[in-house]
Design a protein around this motif. Structure first.
Motif, short mmCIF file in Angstrom:
data_model
loop_
_atom_site.label_atom_id
_atom_site.label_comp_id
_atom_site.label_asym_id
_atom_site.label_seq_id
_atom_site.Cartn_x
_atom_site.Cartn_y
_atom_site.Cartn_z
N ALA A 83 0.88 -1.17 0.00
CA ALA A 83 0.00 0.00 0.00
C ALA A 83 0.90 1.21 0.00
O ALA A 83 1.98 1.16 0.58
CB ALA A 83 -0.86 0.01 1.26
N SER A 84 0.48 2.31 -0.63
CA SER A 84 1.40 3.43 -0.66
C SER A 84 0.73 4.77 -0.93
O SER A 84 -0.26 4.85 -1.65
CB SER A 84 2.46 3.18 -1.74
OG SER A 84 3.41 4.22 -1.76
N THR A 85 1.33 5.81 -0.34
CA THR A 85 0.97 7.17 -0.72
C THR A 85 1.83 7.63 -1.91
O THR A 85 1.80 8.79 -2.27
CB THR A 85 1.15 8.12 0.47
OG1 THR A 85 2.51 8.02 0.94
CG2 THR A 85 0.20 7.80 1.61
N GLY A 86 2.61 6.71 -2.47
CA GLY A 86 3.32 7.00 -3.72
C GLY A 86 4.78 6.61 -3.76
O GLY A 86 5.24 6.05 -4.74
N GLY A 187 4.60 9.73 8.99
CA GLY A 187 3.37 9.33 8.32
C GLY A 187 2.89 8.01 8.91
O GLY A 187 2.16 7.96 9.88
N ASN A 188 3.40 6.92 8.32
CA ASN A 188 3.07 5.59 8.83
C ASN A 188 3.99 5.22 10.00
O ASN A 188 3.85 4.16 10.58
CB ASN A 188 3.20 4.57 7.70
CG ASN A 188 2.22 3.43 7.83
OD1 ASN A 188 1.16 3.57 8.44
ND2 ASN A 188 2.56 2.29 7.27
N ALA A 189 4.97 6.07 10.28
CA ALA A 189 5.87 6.00 11.45
C ALA A 189 6.94 4.92 11.35
O ALA A 189 7.58 4.60 12.35
CB ALA A 189 5.07 5.87 12.74
N GLY A 190 7.17 4.39 10.16
CA GLY A 190 8.25 3.42 9.99
C GLY A 190 9.62 4.07 10.08
O GLY A 190 10.55 3.52 10.67
N ASN A 191 9.76 5.25 9.51
CA ASN A 191 11.10 5.85 9.42
C ASN A 191 11.62 6.33 10.77
O ASN A 191 12.78 6.13 11.09
CB ASN A 191 11.08 6.99 8.40
CG ASN A 191 12.39 7.12 7.64
OD1 ASN A 191 13.13 6.14 7.48
ND2 ASN A 191 12.69 8.32 7.17
N THR A 317 12.87 13.73 3.10
CA THR A 317 12.64 12.34 2.74
C THR A 317 12.48 12.05 1.24
O THR A 317 12.73 10.94 0.82
CB THR A 317 11.38 11.87 3.46
OG1 THR A 317 10.38 12.90 3.34
CG2 THR A 317 11.63 11.61 4.93
N GLY A 318 12.02 13.06 0.47
CA GLY A 318 11.73 12.79 -0.94
C GLY A 318 12.06 13.97 -1.84
O GLY A 318 12.05 15.14 -1.42
N1 F0G Z 1 8.14 11.53 3.66
C1 F0G Z 1 7.84 10.95 2.49
C2 F0G Z 1 8.30 11.63 1.24
C3 F0G Z 1 7.12 9.74 2.46
O1 F0G Z 1 6.83 9.18 1.29
C4 F0G Z 1 6.70 9.16 3.68
C5 F0G Z 1 5.93 7.93 3.69
C6 F0G Z 1 7.06 9.81 4.87
C7 F0G Z 1 7.78 10.98 4.82
C8 F0G Z 1 6.69 9.27 6.18
O2 F0G Z 1 7.46 8.15 6.54
O3 F0G Z 1 5.59 6.57 6.81
O4 F0G Z 1 7.88 6.04 7.62
O5 F0G Z 1 6.50 7.76 8.77
N2 F0G Z 1 5.48 7.39 2.63
C9 F0G Z 1 4.81 6.08 2.60
C10 F0G Z 1 4.59 5.67 1.15
C11 F0G Z 1 3.62 5.99 3.44
O6 F0G Z 1 3.66 4.91 0.88
O7 F0G Z 1 5.37 6.06 0.30
P1 F0G Z 1 6.82 7.06 7.50
#
Ligand code: F0G
Length: 351
Positions: A83-86, A187-191, A317-318
């Motif tokens: 599943a993903s936000t992208g 976001g999903n708090a994995g990082n 992060t991106g």
């Molecule tokens: N920043 C970016 C650019 C992300 O894509 C995400 C999460 C986060 C921060 C948050 O990281 O989830 O580990 O707390 N993206 C996930 C996705 C959910 O599906 O690409 P997180």
């Protein structure tokens, strides 16, 4: 002849791989740690940016994905799902190609940035747009992985976290010790979970003398951890972190509490302000969600919560190219000129 080999080869002894694990890599990791001059001046601290948009698919997800896909291949999986936000889907799609596997991705309909959709498409992933939000997508992905022959590569897969913890190793390797504070979007708090694990491991083995305080920032419209309850209909312009029920919720709380840190929220307005500052004043183009870390740091500084003289790392992060709409929106349209030096010079303010 010496190039960065990717996080598995660079940190093999700290990852759950063996000599027989097939290494599926695009040479992720080894990303720049960039001194942030303007942010340092504003906070009175030594601020660095860990620029994760420099990874092969443009986000930190590649660190976890090299591990997840390598382990899935080792276990004989023919297909993976997420599943993903992208960003996760873009990464799964690319690493799936390298592994010769089918990548299936579930994304919330209409809520992922165009660049990320383009990546999944061009890498040939099987994409379903789900009539629901990210949390619904994750529920569906879990169900499918339990009942069908497809391996789940979301960060609920612990090897994802193992891969992502290497960013903390790189920071300590670069700075010589852990920073005082580490800031990142949640976001999903994995990082945040992964960084905290990485910092703890290095401190436990004496490679760092300490661990940083972990500061996480959610978008105000999608801030379940801050509110202490699930957000049923999360909203934010930072679509990457538009998540109402983070899978690693309790692990994020542990990172916060064990590190003496904090998890707070930033508004979309604050996110966009930090997004523009990063691009216009630090020369670093990130996607909106990534700017939540910097927005959070600036907010904390304005609230007097940042003692000067500290060493601070913000993860961005991106890559900004993932979601350029926000760069173009609200910016002045470029002027059109004829092929004429005098006119061009005049319009550029040179004459
Ligand atoms: N920043 C970016 C650019 C992300 O894509 C995400 C999460 C986060 C921060 C948050 O990281 O989830 O580990 O707390 N993206 C996930 C996705 C959910 O599906 O690409 P997180």
């Amino acid at each position: 002849t010496h190039q960065w080999r990717g996080i598995i080869e660079e940190y093999r002894d700290r990852l759950p791989v063996s000599d027989t694990t097939p290494v599926v890599t695009l040479r992720e990791g080894g990303t720049p740690l960039v001194p942030a001059q303007v942010l340092s001046e504003r906070t009175g601290c030594e601020v660095h940016l860990k620029v994760e948009g420099a990874n092969p698919t443009g986000s930190f997800k590649d660190r976890g994905m090299t591990m997840a896909i390598s382990k899935a291949k080792e276990e004989g999986a023919k297909a993976v799902i997420c599943a993903s936000t992208g960003n996760t889907s873009a990464s799964a799609a690319a690493y799936g190609v390298r592994a010769g596997m089918v990548s299936a991705v579930l994304v919330p309909q209409g809520k992922i940035a165009l660049g990320k959709m383009g990546q999944a498409l061009v890498h040939g992933a099987k994409i379903l747009q789900v009539d629901g939000n990210f949390d619904d997508c994750l529920t569906l992905a879990r169900e499918l992985s339990e009942n069908y022959p497809v391996a789940l590569v979301n960060s609920v897969n612990p090897v994802r976290i193992e891969g992502q913890k290497t960013a903390a190793f790189e920071i300590v390797d670069m700075l010589g010790d852990a920073p005082d504070i580490h800031v990142l979007p949640v976001g999903n708090a994995g990082n945040i979970t992964a960084y905290w694990k990485g910092y703890r491991e290095y401190a436990g083995d004496g490679i760092a003398t300490r661990t940083p305080r972990m500061w996480g920032f959610q978008a105000s419209g999608s801030a379940p951890i801050v509110r202490g309850e699930v957000v049923k209909d999360p909203s934010t312009i930072a679509t990457a972190i538009r998540i109402g029920n983070p899978a690693s919720w309790s692990l994020a709380l542990a990172a916060r509490d064990e590190s003496g840190g904090a998890i707070d929220e930033v508004t979309d307005r604050e996110i966009l302000r930090a997004y523009r500052l990063l691009a216009a004043q630090e020369g670093v183009f990130v996607e909106p969600a990534s700017a939540a870390s910097v927005a959070g740091l600036l907010k904390a500084a304005e609230q007097g919560k940042v003692d000067p003289g500290q060493r601070i790392v913000c993860t961005v992060t991106g890559n900004g190219l993932k979601d350029p709409d926000w760069a173009v929106a609200g910016a002045p349209q470029p002027v059109t000129v004829p092929v004429d030096a005098a006119t061009a010079a005049e319009r550029l303010g040179l004459a």
